[in-house]
Write a protein that holds these residues in place. Structure first.
Motif, PDB file in Angstrom:
ATOM      1  N   THR A 231      66.303  16.425  52.550  1.00  0.00           N
ATOM      2  CA  THR A 231      64.931  16.578  53.375  1.00  0.00           C
ATOM      3  C   THR A 231      63.922  15.544  53.138  1.00  0.00           C
ATOM      4  O   THR A 231      64.235  14.937  52.230  1.00  0.00           O
ATOM      5  CB  THR A 231      64.534  18.093  52.818  1.00  0.00           C
ATOM      6  OG1 THR A 231      64.153  17.793  51.657  1.00  0.00           O
ATOM      7  CG2 THR A 231      65.655  19.070  53.104  1.00  0.00           C
ATOM      8  N   SER A 233      61.289  15.710  51.753  1.00  0.00           N
ATOM      9  CA  SER A 233      60.454  15.893  50.627  1.00  0.00           C
ATOM     10  C   SER A 233      61.364  15.869  49.286  1.00  0.00           C
ATOM     11  O   SER A 233      60.794  15.949  48.386  1.00  0.00           O
ATOM     12  CB  SER A 233      59.770  17.330  50.603  1.00  0.00           C
ATOM     13  OG  SER A 233      60.850  18.275  50.824  1.00  0.00           O
ATOM     14  N   ASP A 234      62.716  15.537  49.304  1.00  0.00           N
ATOM     15  CA  ASP A 234      63.476  15.391  48.127  1.00  0.00           C
ATOM     16  C   ASP A 234      63.066  14.111  47.459  1.00  0.00           C
ATOM     17  O   ASP A 234      62.255  13.118  47.886  1.00  0.00           O
ATOM     18  CB  ASP A 234      64.993  15.206  48.714  1.00  0.00           C
ATOM     19  CG  ASP A 234      65.553  16.597  48.950  1.00  0.00           C
ATOM     20  OD1 ASP A 234      64.950  17.573  48.800  1.00  0.00           O
ATOM     21  OD2 ASP A 234      66.744  16.512  49.746  1.00  0.00           O
ATOM     22  N   LEU A 235      63.237  14.178  46.187  1.00  0.00           N
ATOM     23  CA  LEU A 235      62.871  13.101  45.112  1.00  0.00           C
ATOM     24  C   LEU A 235      64.170  12.567  44.590  1.00  0.00           C
ATOM     25  O   LEU A 235      64.878  13.216  44.554  1.00  0.00           O
ATOM     26  CB  LEU A 235      61.686  13.674  44.262  1.00  0.00           C
ATOM     27  CG  LEU A 235      60.471  14.288  44.681  1.00  0.00           C
ATOM     28  CD1 LEU A 235      59.684  14.789  43.723  1.00  0.00           C
ATOM     29  CD2 LEU A 235      59.610  13.305  45.668  1.00  0.00           C
ATOM     30  N   THR A 276      61.754  18.826  45.624  1.00  0.00           N
ATOM     31  CA  THR A 276      60.229  18.731  45.176  1.00  0.00           C
ATOM     32  C   THR A 276      59.735  19.832  44.007  1.00  0.00           C
ATOM     33  O   THR A 276      59.372  19.564  43.059  1.00  0.00           O
ATOM     34  CB  THR A 276      59.310  18.710  46.192  1.00  0.00           C
ATOM     35  OG1 THR A 276      59.762  17.874  47.472  1.00  0.00           O
ATOM     36  CG2 THR A 276      57.867  18.645  45.877  1.00  0.00           C
ATOM     37  N   ASP A 277      60.274  21.023  44.678  1.00  0.00           N
ATOM     38  CA  ASP A 277      59.769  22.101  43.377  1.00  0.00           C
ATOM     39  C   ASP A 277      60.574  21.922  42.173  1.00  0.00           C
ATOM     40  O   ASP A 277      60.121  22.624  41.110  1.00  0.00           O
ATOM     41  CB  ASP A 277      59.867  23.612  43.940  1.00  0.00           C
ATOM     42  CG  ASP A 277      61.459  23.704  44.475  1.00  0.00           C
ATOM     43  OD1 ASP A 277      62.532  23.098  44.005  1.00  0.00           O
ATOM     44  OD2 ASP A 277      61.773  24.833  45.246  1.00  0.00           O
ATOM     45  N   PRO A 302      60.276   9.114  45.844  1.00  0.00           N
ATOM     46  CA  PRO A 302      61.074   9.582  47.010  1.00  0.00           C
ATOM     47  C   PRO A 302      62.540   9.184  46.950  1.00  0.00           C
ATOM     48  O   PRO A 302      63.039   8.286  46.811  1.00  0.00           O
ATOM     49  CB  PRO A 302      60.095   9.164  48.001  1.00  0.00           C
ATOM     50  CG  PRO A 302      58.895   8.496  47.699  1.00  0.00           C
ATOM     51  CD  PRO A 302      59.329   8.363  46.171  1.00  0.00           C
TER      52      PRO A 302
END
Length: 332
Positions: A231, A233-235, A276-277, A302
Motif C-alpha cells: 500500500t 503507506s507501507d514503510l 505504518t501502524d 517509505p
C-alpha cells in the motif's frame, strides 16, 4: 487493431547450453516508457540485440511497427533508434557533427539536423562541448559527454520506437536528471521507449511499466505501483546486521514483535516491509538491537520498488508479494 510499436512473444536465445533469454514476452505501445530491469548478466543486452537484428532468436517473434523483425530486419530497423550499452564510436567528430550526421542518416534535412543538434545540446546541457572534438583513448570528451552525445544521436530524428541500453552510464547526477526528463518527453510526445537498466530507483521515476528479467526469464511485469506490491503507506525498515548476528530470530531470541509484509535478505542487509501502524514498535525493536550492538544501524522510510526488485531477484526472501509472471507479462 494492433498499434504496438514493439511486440515480442516467446523470445528464446541460447548460447550453447546457456539460455540467455527464456520465453520472453513484452510489448511497448506508442507514448509508453517501458523499463526492462535486471541485474548485469540477466539477458537484457542479448534481448536488445535481437530487437535490432544483430542476433537471431532461436524461437519466438519480434514485431516492430507491425513488421516481422526476424524475417525483415532491414525494414524493421526503420522504426527504431538504438542507443547501445557501449560508447558510440565518435572519435574524430564533435558532438555537433555526430548528432547532425545521425539526423541526416535518419532523413532530416541539413537545416533540421543542425536545429536538432542545437536543441539537444540545450536540453542535455552539453553546449560547452558541442564543438569539442572526441579523440582516441577517451581524450577530448569525458565518458559522460560521450554518453549524452550517443543519446542525442539516437533521438535526433523522431522514430516510433527508441531503445536505450543503460543510457546513464558515466553521466553525472545533474545531467542524469536532464536525460531522464528528456526520455520522458519522448514518451509524452508519442514515441514508444524501451529503457534497459539495472538502476531501480531512477527507472521508477519515469517509466509507465516495468518488466523484470532475471536469469533470462521474465519474473514480473506491471506498473511500478503494482510491482511494489504494497500500500502507499507501507514503510521499509532497513537493518545493517553485525557480522555475528545476521538472523532476525537469533538476534532477538524469538519472532518479530510486529507484523511484516515482506522480508528480504541481501548479505548483512535485511529489508522489512511493515505497515505504518507498526512503525513505533519496529523502531523500538531496532533501537534495542542497536543498543545491544547486534546491528550496526537501521533506517525507516517509505517502501520502494527496490524492495520488490530484490525480492524478485534474490533467494533470501520470505513471503514475497504476488506479481504477474509468464504469459501475463505479454500484456504490459
Amino acid at each position: 487493431m494492433n498499434d504496438d510499436v514493439l511486440r515480442v512473444d516467446g523470445l528464446t536465445r541460447r548460447f550453447g547450453d546457456v539460455v540467455a533469454n527464456d520465453d520472453v514476452s513484452l510489448r511497448v505501445r506508442p507514448g509508453a516508457v517501458v523499463g526492462l530491469l535486471g541485474h548485469n548478466g540477466a539477458g537484457k543486452t542479448t534481448f536488445v540485440s535481437q530487437m535490432v537484428g544483430l542476433l537471431r532468436p532461436d524461437a519466438g517473434s519480434v514485431r516492430l511497427g507491425g513488421v516481422d523483425a526476424v524475417a525483415e530486419p532491414a525494414t524493421a530497423r526503420r522504426y527504431v533508434a538504438l542507443q547501445p550499452q557501449s560508447q558510440a564510436p565518435i572519435d574524430g567528430l564533435t558532438p555537433r557533427s555526430a548528432i547532425e550526421m545521425s539526423g541526416r542518416i535518419r532523413g532530416l534535412s541539413p537545416s533540421a539536423a543542425r536545429a536538432a543538434a542545437e536543441s539537444l545540446a540545450d536540453e542535455l546541457d552539453i553546449g560547452e562541448w558541442l564543438d569539442r572534438r572526441a579523440l582516441p583513448e577517451s581524450r577530448g570528451l569525458s565518458g559522460g559527454i560521450r554518453r549524452l552525445t550517443a543519446f542525442a544521436m539516437a533521438v535526433a530524428a523522431p522514430t516510433p520506437l527508441v531503445i536505450l541500453d543503460e543510457p546513464t552510464n558515466d553521466i553525472d547526477a545533474a545531467r542524469r536528471r536532464l536525460l531522464w526528463q528528456a526520455v520522458r518527453r519522448r514518451g509524452d510526445a508519442g514515441a514508444g521507449v524501451l529503457l534497459v537498466t539495472h538502476n531501480v530507483a531512477e527507472a521508477e521515476r519515469i517509466v509507465d511499466d516495468l518488466v523484470v528479467l532475471h536469469r533470462g526469464k521474465v519474473v514480473a511485469a506491471g506498473s511500478p505501483a503494482r510491482l511494489r506490491g504494497t500500500t502507499g503507506s507501507d514503510l521499509r525498515l532497513d537493518l545493517q546486521f553485525a557480522p555475528d548476528a545476521v538472523d532476525l530470530e537469533a538476534a532477538d531470541g524469538g519472532p518479530l514483535p510486529f507484523p511484516t509484509h515482506r522480508t528480504v535478505r541481501s548479505g548483512r542487509r535485511v529489508l522489512l516491509t511493515v505497515p505504518t501502524d507498526a512503525a513505533a514498535a519496529a523502531v523500538t525493536w531496532a533501537a534495542t538491537l542497536r543498543e545491544r550492538e547486534q546491528i550496526d544501524g537501521y533506517a525507516l522510510g517509505p517502501a520502494t520498488l527496490e524492495d520488490a526488485y530484490l525480492a524478485l531477484t534474490s533467494s533470501g526472501v520470505d513471503e514475497p508479494e504476488p506479481a504477474r509472471t509468464g504469459t501475463e507479462a505479454a500484456h504490459v
